[in-house]
Write a protein that holds these residues in place. Structure first.
Motif, PDB file in Angstrom:
ATOM      1  N   ALA A  54     -80.253-104.739  21.544  1.00 52.74           N
ATOM      2  CA  ALA A  54     -78.921-104.255  21.898  1.00 52.74           C
ATOM      3  C   ALA A  54     -78.456-104.766  23.259  1.00 52.74           C
ATOM      4  CB  ALA A  54     -78.908-102.731  21.885  1.00 52.74           C
ATOM      5  N   ARG A  55     -77.158-104.963  23.334  1.00 48.37           N
ATOM      6  CA  ARG A  55     -76.501-105.269  24.598  1.00 48.37           C
ATOM      7  C   ARG A  55     -75.989-103.944  25.158  1.00 48.37           C
ATOM      8  NH1 ARG A  55     -71.230-109.306  25.057  1.00 48.37           N
ATOM      9  NH2 ARG A  55     -70.860-109.097  27.301  1.00 48.37           N
ATOM     10  N   VAL A  56     -76.408-103.592  26.361  1.00 45.23           N
ATOM     11  CA  VAL A  56     -76.071-102.291  26.947  1.00 45.23           C
ATOM     12  C   VAL A  56     -74.963-102.470  27.982  1.00 45.23           C
ATOM     13  CG1 VAL A  56     -76.937-100.267  28.160  1.00 45.23           C
ATOM     14  CG2 VAL A  56     -78.441-101.518  26.606  1.00 45.23           C
ATOM     15  N   ILE A  57     -73.872-101.721  27.784  1.00 44.96           N
ATOM     16  CA  ILE A  57     -72.705-101.823  28.671  1.00 44.96           C
ATOM     17  C   ILE A  57     -72.302-100.419  29.098  1.00 44.96           C
ATOM     18  CG2 ILE A  57     -70.324-102.627  28.886  1.00 44.96           C
ATOM     19  CD1 ILE A  57     -70.943-104.526  26.482  1.00 44.96           C
ATOM     20  N   THR A  58     -72.237-100.183  30.389  1.00 44.31           N
ATOM     21  CA  THR A  58     -71.864 -98.872  30.918  1.00 44.31           C
ATOM     22  C   THR A  58     -70.394 -98.869  31.322  1.00 44.31           C
ATOM     23  OG1 THR A  58     -74.084 -98.333  31.683  1.00 44.31           O
ATOM     24  CG2 THR A  58     -72.276 -97.229  32.793  1.00 44.31           C
ATOM     25  N   VAL A  59     -69.674 -97.845  30.871  1.00 38.49           N
ATOM     26  CA  VAL A  59     -68.255 -97.696  31.192  1.00 38.49           C
ATOM     27  C   VAL A  59     -68.111 -96.537  32.178  1.00 38.49           C
ATOM     28  CG1 VAL A  59     -65.926 -97.426  30.272  1.00 38.49           C
ATOM     29  CG2 VAL A  59     -67.724 -98.424  28.839  1.00 38.49           C
ATOM     30  N   THR A  60     -67.478 -96.795  33.311  1.00 40.17           N
ATOM     31  CA  THR A  60     -67.392 -95.769  34.348  1.00 40.17           C
ATOM     32  C   THR A  60     -66.051 -95.853  35.075  1.00 40.17           C
ATOM     33  OG1 THR A  60     -68.664 -94.777  36.171  1.00 40.17           O
ATOM     34  CG2 THR A  60     -68.395 -97.178  36.211  1.00 40.17           C
ATOM     35  N   SER A  61     -65.827 -94.908  35.986  1.00 35.50           N
ATOM     36  CA  SER A  61     -64.599 -94.905  36.786  1.00 35.50           C
ATOM     37  C   SER A  61     -64.852 -94.151  38.089  1.00 35.50           C
ATOM     38  CB  SER A  61     -63.446 -94.244  36.025  1.00 35.50           C
ATOM     39  OG  SER A  61     -63.739 -92.894  35.734  1.00 35.50           O
ATOM     40  N   GLY A  62     -64.014 -94.414  39.066  1.00 33.16           N
ATOM     41  CA  GLY A  62     -64.178 -93.761  40.360  1.00 33.16           C
ATOM     42  C   GLY A  62     -63.692 -92.324  40.361  1.00 33.16           C
ATOM     43  N   LYS A  63     -62.791 -91.997  39.442  1.00 32.81           N
ATOM     44  CA  LYS A  63     -62.262 -90.635  39.357  1.00 32.81           C
ATOM     45  C   LYS A  63     -61.962 -90.299  37.898  1.00 32.81           C
ATOM     46  CE  LYS A  63     -58.047 -89.592  40.100  1.00 32.81           C
ATOM     47  NZ  LYS A  63     -56.760 -89.245  40.728  1.00 32.81           N
ATOM     48  N   GLY A  64     -61.829 -89.017  37.622  1.00 32.79           N
ATOM     49  CA  GLY A  64     -61.513 -88.589  36.275  1.00 32.79           C
ATOM     50  C   GLY A  64     -60.034 -88.767  35.958  1.00 32.79           C
ATOM     51  N   GLY A  65     -59.704 -88.735  34.686  1.00 38.36           N
ATOM     52  CA  GLY A  65     -58.311 -88.787  34.280  1.00 38.36           C
ATOM     53  C   GLY A  65     -57.691 -90.160  34.213  1.00 38.36           C
ATOM     54  N   VAL A  66     -58.507 -91.213  34.279  1.00 38.48           N
ATOM     55  CA  VAL A  66     -57.941 -92.570  34.231  1.00 38.48           C
ATOM     56  C   VAL A  66     -58.087 -93.195  32.844  1.00 38.48           C
ATOM     57  CG1 VAL A  66     -58.347 -92.948  36.683  1.00 38.48           C
ATOM     58  CG2 VAL A  66     -60.067 -93.694  35.025  1.00 38.48           C
ATOM     59  N   GLY A  67     -58.637 -92.446  31.877  1.00 43.83           N
ATOM     60  CA  GLY A  67     -58.737 -92.950  30.512  1.00 43.83           C
ATOM     61  C   GLY A  67     -60.040 -93.658  30.192  1.00 43.83           C
ATOM     62  N   SER A 107     -56.717 -93.704  42.450  1.00 43.70           N
ATOM     63  CA  SER A 107     -57.656 -94.312  41.505  1.00 43.70           C
ATOM     64  C   SER A 107     -58.297 -95.558  42.106  1.00 43.70           C
ATOM     65  CB  SER A 107     -56.931 -94.671  40.207  1.00 43.70           C
ATOM     66  OG  SER A 107     -57.804 -95.302  39.297  1.00 43.70           O
ATOM     67  N   LEU A 108     -57.497 -96.379  42.761  1.00 49.04           N
ATOM     68  CA  LEU A 108     -58.021 -97.578  43.410  1.00 49.04           C
ATOM     69  C   LEU A 108     -58.986 -97.212  44.533  1.00 49.04           C
ATOM     70  CD1 LEU A 108     -54.717 -99.662  43.602  1.00 49.04           C
ATOM     71  CD2 LEU A 108     -56.737-100.229  42.228  1.00 49.04           C
ATOM     72  N   THR A 109     -58.626 -96.207  45.319  1.00 42.48           N
ATOM     73  CA  THR A 109     -59.478 -95.782  46.423  1.00 42.48           C
ATOM     74  C   THR A 109     -60.825 -95.275  45.905  1.00 42.48           C
ATOM     75  OG1 THR A 109     -57.577 -95.176  47.787  1.00 42.48           O
ATOM     76  CG2 THR A 109     -59.700 -94.192  48.360  1.00 42.48           C
ATOM     77  N   ASP A 110     -60.793 -94.483  44.849  1.00 40.72           N
ATOM     78  CA  ASP A 110     -62.032 -93.935  44.301  1.00 40.72           C
ATOM     79  C   ASP A 110     -62.866 -95.021  43.612  1.00 40.72           C
ATOM     80  OD1 ASP A 110     -61.431 -91.425  45.240  1.00 40.72           O
ATOM     81  OD2 ASP A 110     -60.593 -90.706  43.359  1.00 40.72           O
ATOM     82  N   ALA A 111     -62.207 -95.981  42.996  1.00 43.99           N
ATOM     83  CA  ALA A 111     -62.940 -97.096  42.387  1.00 43.99           C
ATOM     84  C   ALA A 111     -63.656 -97.892  43.470  1.00 43.99           C
ATOM     85  CB  ALA A 111     -61.985 -98.000  41.605  1.00 43.99           C
ATOM     86  N   TYR A 112     -62.972 -98.121  44.583  1.00 44.19           N
ATOM     87  CA  TYR A 112     -63.608 -98.839  45.699  1.00 44.19           C
ATOM     88  C   TYR A 112     -64.744 -98.018  46.300  1.00 44.19           C
ATOM     89  CZ  TYR A 112     -64.439-100.906  50.249  1.00 44.19           C
ATOM     90  OH  TYR A 112     -65.056-101.450  51.346  1.00 44.19           O
TER      91      TYR A 112
END
Length: 290
Positions: A22-35, A168-173
Motif C-alpha cells: 500500500a501507498r500511505v498518504i496522510t491528509v491533515t490541516s492546521g485548523k478545523g473546518g477547512v474541509g 487557515s494559512l497561519t495555522d497551516a504554517y
C-alpha cells in the motif's frame, strides 16, 4: 497456543519487515473546518474510479467525519482488535465504491497505555491493511496535537489542506513550523503537497500555495509542492448535508471535477521513494521507536 506465545510469534513476523503493497498518504490541516475530511473522502472516491483499491483510516479521534460523510456507522474500531479479539476484516466498515474505512476509536490514542506486546500485536494487525489496498488514506485531526503529529511525522506523503483565509494559512504554517523543528521530520523528509480548498479560481488556489511556499522557503528553508485546488461549490455543500461525497452525488459538479484532477495528479506525480518506503504497519511501528 496461549496469548503470550501468540504475541511473541506476531513480533517475529513483524520484525521480518515484508515489502508493503500500500501507498500511505496522510491528509491533515492546521485548523478545523477547512474541509480536510471532505477532501479525504472525495479523493478516495476518485482514486477508486481510477482503478485503485482504497482504505481510509480515520485517525481524527475527536470527530467521526468520515463515517458521517459516508452515512455509515462503524460497528467496531481499533480498540476491538486488542480488547475484543476482533480481526482486521471485522473492523473495516464498507463504504461506497468498495472503499473501506477503519475507525481509530481510542486504540491509537491509548497506545502509550498499552504494553509492548499489545502495541506489537496492534501494529501487526493493522499492517495487514497493506495487503488489502493500493492506497491507504489517513485522515488525521486538525492542528498540532501529538495524535496528529505522530501520523504526519511517520507518513511518507502528506496532503496539507488550507483555504485562503488568513487564519487557515497561519495555522497551516504553524503546523509546518512544528514539523520542521522535529528531527524526525528532517531526517525522513516526508513529501508535503498543498491542496487549496474553497477557492474561487485556479489563481486563488495558486495564491494559497504561494503564500505558504514563500514563508516555508524563507524561514524554514524547506520545500512544499502544489497538488491543486477545489473550488467553492454549492453542490458540494448540498452533498455534505445529504451525507454523501460530491464525487458520487454530483459527479459533474465543478468540485467533483477538481477532485478528479487532484486524484490524477496524485497518481501521475508518484515518486517511488515515497511509495515504497514503508506501509501502514511500518508507519505505526515507528510510533514505538520515537
Amino acid at each position: 497456543m496461549d496469548q503470550a506465545e501468540k504475541l511473541r510469534n506476531v513480533i517475529k513476523v513483524k520484525n521480518q519487515k515484508p515489502v508493503s503493497r500500500a501507498r500511505v498518504i496522510t491528509v491533515t490541516s492546521g485548523k478545523g473546518g477547512v474541509g480536510k475530511s471532505n477532501v479525504t473522502v472525495n479523493m478516495a472516491v476518485q482514486l477508486s474510479k481510477l482503478g485503485k483499491s482504497v482504505i481510509i483510516f480515520d485517525a481524527d479521534l475527536g470527530l467521526a467525519n468520515v463515517e458521517v460523510m459516508f452515512g455509515a456507522i462503524p460497528k467496531y474500531n481499533v480498540s476491538d482488535l486488542i480488547y475484543q479479539g476482533k480481526g482486521i476484516k471485522d473492523i473495516i466498515t464498507p463504504g461506497p465504491m468498495d472503499i473501506g474505512f477503519v475507525s481509530g476509536g481510542s486504540g491509537i490514542l491509548g497506545m502509550n497505555n498499552l504494553s509492548k506486546d499489545q502495541i506489537s500485536y496492534l501494529v501487526h494487525c493493522l499492517g495487514e491493511l497493506d495487503e488489502m489496498a493500493d492506497i491507504i488514506l489517513v485522515d488525521t485531526g486538525a492542528g498540532i496535537a501529538d495524535s496528529v503529529l505522530e501520523f504526519v511525522l511517520a507518513s511518507p506523503e502528506v496532503l496539507l489542506v488550507s483555504t485562503l483565509d488568513p487564519s487557515s494559512l497561519t495555522d497551516a504554517y504553524s503546523l509546518l513550523k512544528v514539523l520542521y523543528r522535529n528531527p524526525n521530520f528532517l531526517k525522513n523528509g516526508p513529501k508535503v503537497d498543498i491542496i487549496a480548498n474553497r477557492v474561487h479560481s485556479e489563481a486563488e488556489g495558486r495564491m494559497v500555495y504561494d503564500k505558504l511556499n514563500v514563508v516555508v522557503s524563507q524561514f524554514l528553508k524547506g520545500e512544499i509542492n502544489y497538488l491543486g485546488m477545489v473550488p467553492q461549490d454549492a453542490l458540494l455543500e448540498r452533498a455534505v448535508r445529504q451525507q454523501k461525497p460530491v464525487s458520487l452525488n454530483s459527479p459533474n459538479a465543478k468540485s467533483a471535477k477538481a477532485f478528479e484532477v487532484l486524484a490524477s495528479n496524485l497518481l501521475n506525480h508518484t515518486n517511488e521513494q515515497f511509495v515504497m518506503r514503508r506501509g501502514f504497519g511500518q508507519l505505526l511501528a515507528s510510533f514505538i521507536n520515537r
